[in-house]
Design an enzyme around this catalytic site. Structure first.
Site, short mmCIF file in Angstrom:
data_model
loop_
_atom_site.label_atom_id
_atom_site.label_comp_id
_atom_site.label_asym_id
_atom_site.label_seq_id
_atom_site.Cartn_x
_atom_site.Cartn_y
_atom_site.Cartn_z
N GLU A 103 34.29 41.62 -78.43
CA GLU A 103 32.84 41.57 -78.24
C GLU A 103 32.46 41.92 -76.80
O GLU A 103 31.46 42.59 -76.56
CB GLU A 103 32.28 40.20 -78.63
CG GLU A 103 32.49 39.82 -80.10
CD GLU A 103 31.96 40.85 -81.08
OE1 GLU A 103 31.02 41.58 -80.75
OE2 GLU A 103 32.52 40.95 -82.19
N HIS A 106 32.10 45.55 -76.32
CA HIS A 106 30.79 46.14 -76.67
C HIS A 106 29.83 46.06 -75.47
O HIS A 106 29.04 46.96 -75.24
CB HIS A 106 30.18 45.41 -77.86
CG HIS A 106 30.84 45.74 -79.17
ND1 HIS A 106 31.07 47.04 -79.58
CD2 HIS A 106 31.32 44.95 -80.16
CE1 HIS A 106 31.67 47.02 -80.77
NE2 HIS A 106 31.84 45.77 -81.14
ZN LIG Z 1 32.68 45.03 -82.83
#
Ligand SMILES: [Zn+2]
Length: 236
Positions: A103, A106
């Site tokens: 995450e 991202h």
């Molecule tokens: Zn992802």
């Protein structure tokens, strides 16, 4: 979308992708469950892993919060918030480190203006509308074939097709985030070489669910396109 009547051809088109999706879903859950039991040597929680990877990339402004729901982890590019599910946020397991780093990947994509992520984010509103409006226009098109021919149904299919493009654009975004996660975990010494096996297992299974999603969207689209082109021919 759903078939109007039972068509064996629909099964031929949709079954492989459906089986792949079920298998991927099972793999991601079992990998996550298994590697949730292994505590990392560093002992960092998912939240701490995310904070480290974010800070290392100069993303001190990105907040890390808890999200509700199992594996509901995501990065919100609009609010610059990384939301981790409870099983990841608090856990110091190998699985949690993998998801948290993914995450964070991202967020780094967002900072760098990674093109596929920008395209994906820009597509969200139109996909949200297209995923329900497309099938409706398609159905109306099918029921009014005698008035408009297959044109209206094609328009509906094209609008629905945005969801397939969206699923395809998602692939590089997800693969790249996992690549960044693995690099960060090793280079920052958060996870040992041995523990990386577990991280790979969880992240690779997660990547497979996105491949299955894209295969499902494409095969559905292909089936309806075949159906329509057959109708077009039989009318001539
Ligand atoms: Zn992802």
């Amino acid at each position: 979308m759903f078939p109007l009547y039972f068509d064996p051809l629909y099964l031929v088109f949709s079954l492989p992708a459906l089986l792949l999706a079920l298998w991927a879903q099972w793999r991601v859950q079992s990998a996550f469950k298994e590697y949730s039991q292994y505590r990392t040597y560093s002992g960092l929680s998912g939240a701490e892993v995310a904070r480290r990877v974010l800070d290392f990339n100069g993303l001190h402004n990105v907040r890390v919060e808890v999200a509700q729901g199992f594996l509901s982890d995501h990065y919100d590019p609009h609010d610059k918030v990384l939301r981790l599910s409870q099983g990841v946020y608090q856990s110091n397991s190998v699985a949690a480190a993998g998801v948290a780093a993914h995450e964070s990947g991202h967020a780094v994509q967002d900072k760098e203006g990674y093109l596929a992520l920008q395209a994906r984010t820009a597509m969200v509103p139109s996909v949200q509308i297209g995923s329900w409006l497309g099938p409706i226009i398609f159905m109306i098109g099918l029921f009014t074939v005698s008035f408009f021919g297959t044109t209206l149904a094609w328009v509906g299919l094209l609008i629905f097709g945005a969801t397939a493009v969206f699923a395809l654009v998602t692939l590089p975004v997800e693969f790249d985030a996992s690549r960044r996660a693995k690099l960060a975990l090793v280079s920052q010494g958060i996870v040992t070489q041995q523990e990386m096996k577990g991280v790979n297992s969880v992240l690779d299974a997660a990547a497979l669910t996105y491949v299955a999603g894209a295969a499902q969207a494409l095969s559905t689209l292909l089936y309806y396109a075949m159906l329509l082109s057959g109708m077009g021919r039989s009318r001539r």
